[in-house]
Design a protein around this motif. Sequence first.
Motif, PDB file in Angstrom:
ATOM      1  N   ARG A   1      33.798  45.356 -36.378  1.00 55.77           N
ATOM      2  CA  ARG A   1      35.027  45.135 -35.601  1.00 55.77           C
ATOM      3  C   ARG A   1      36.210  44.710 -36.470  1.00 55.77           C
ATOM      4  O   ARG A   1      37.333  44.653 -35.976  1.00 55.77           O
ATOM      5  N   GLU A   2      35.956  44.403 -37.726  1.00 62.42           N
ATOM      6  CA  GLU A   2      37.030  43.943 -38.606  1.00 62.42           C
ATOM      7  C   GLU A   2      38.035  45.060 -38.865  1.00 62.42           C
ATOM      8  O   GLU A   2      37.693  46.242 -38.851  1.00 62.42           O
ATOM      9  N   PRO A   3      39.302  44.671 -39.129  1.00 62.83           N
ATOM     10  CA  PRO A   3      40.353  45.673 -39.353  1.00 62.83           C
ATOM     11  C   PRO A   3      40.021  46.692 -40.443  1.00 62.83           C
ATOM     12  O   PRO A   3      40.333  47.876 -40.285  1.00 62.83           O
TER      13      PRO A   3
ATOM     14  N   GLN B   1      37.478  49.211 -39.026  1.00 63.34           N
ATOM     15  CA  GLN B   1      38.135  49.953 -37.953  1.00 63.34           C
ATOM     16  C   GLN B   1      39.174  50.929 -38.496  1.00 63.34           C
ATOM     17  O   GLN B   1      39.278  52.064 -38.025  1.00 63.34           O
ATOM     18  N   SER B   2      39.965  50.504 -39.489  1.00 55.25           N
ATOM     19  CA  SER B   2      40.976  51.406 -40.050  1.00 55.25           C
ATOM     20  C   SER B   2      40.306  52.546 -40.819  1.00 55.25           C
ATOM     21  O   SER B   2      40.798  53.680 -40.808  1.00 55.25           O
ATOM     22  N   PHE B   3      39.189  52.255 -41.474  1.00 52.09           N
ATOM     23  CA  PHE B   3      38.438  53.315 -42.151  1.00 52.09           C
ATOM     24  C   PHE B   3      37.948  54.338 -41.135  1.00 52.09           C
ATOM     25  O   PHE B   3      38.121  55.547 -41.313  1.00 52.09           O
ATOM     26  N   PHE B   4      37.370  53.858 -40.055  1.00 48.91           N
ATOM     27  CA  PHE B   4      36.864  54.768 -39.031  1.00 48.91           C
ATOM     28  C   PHE B   4      37.992  55.611 -38.450  1.00 48.91           C
ATOM     29  O   PHE B   4      37.865  56.828 -38.297  1.00 48.91           O
ATOM     30  N   THR B   5      39.123  54.993 -38.140  1.00 49.19           N
ATOM     31  CA  THR B   5      40.266  55.720 -37.581  1.00 49.19           C
ATOM     32  C   THR B   5      40.761  56.783 -38.559  1.00 49.19           C
ATOM     33  O   THR B   5      41.011  57.933 -38.180  1.00 49.19           O
ATOM     34  N   PHE B   6      40.903  56.390 -39.834  1.00 48.55           N
ATOM     35  CA  PHE B   6      41.342  57.318 -40.874  1.00 48.55           C
ATOM     36  C   PHE B   6      40.403  58.524 -40.940  1.00 48.55           C
ATOM     37  O   PHE B   6      40.841  59.674 -40.971  1.00 48.55           O
TER      38      PHE B   6
END
Length: 176
Positions: A101-103, A106-111
């Motif tokens: 859940r850490e940023p 999460q940002s890696f997954f979104t990218f």
Amino acid sequence: DFFFTAPVEDNPLKKMRDEGVRLTWWQMHVQGQRQTGYIEAALDFLEAEELAIRNSRFYARGRFEQKANEAGIPLWTVPAANEASTVLYGCLFGGDVQFFREPLYQSFFTFMDEKKGFENHGWSNQFFLGTAAAAFLPRSQLQRLYISGRHQECLVTVADGNVTEFLRGAEYGMAR
């Protein structure tokens, strides 16, 4: 299709919590199929975030680069190295929910999701776990699960906290 082959000796979740471990795995290997473009996209993310590989054991391309250098051959002569990634096999793994859940994660997954690799190339979460182990966590927060079990042709037997049997079950040259 993971099967326990003996009672679990210690509670792995308690052990994770007590030792500050955030990601555990039972089986890892280097995989080159079903991930067209994955490693390039992952490295683009790491570069954009100015993240270095912390744990080379989980960075397959780096391992190929090292072996090619030691053998005195150009990396391009090993085509598998271009798409290879370390996979923390999803048959049995554990992770701290807060880590996912850490940023950063999460940002890696979104990218990566924006690259459309899931739908176009069959990327799986297993690749993501390998990248997280390579670059997101210190080595002290990573731990292998020593639990007696079988997955496909791989068998691990543990007694009194020691591995007593380990059958890879992979084709020659496949690292697990």
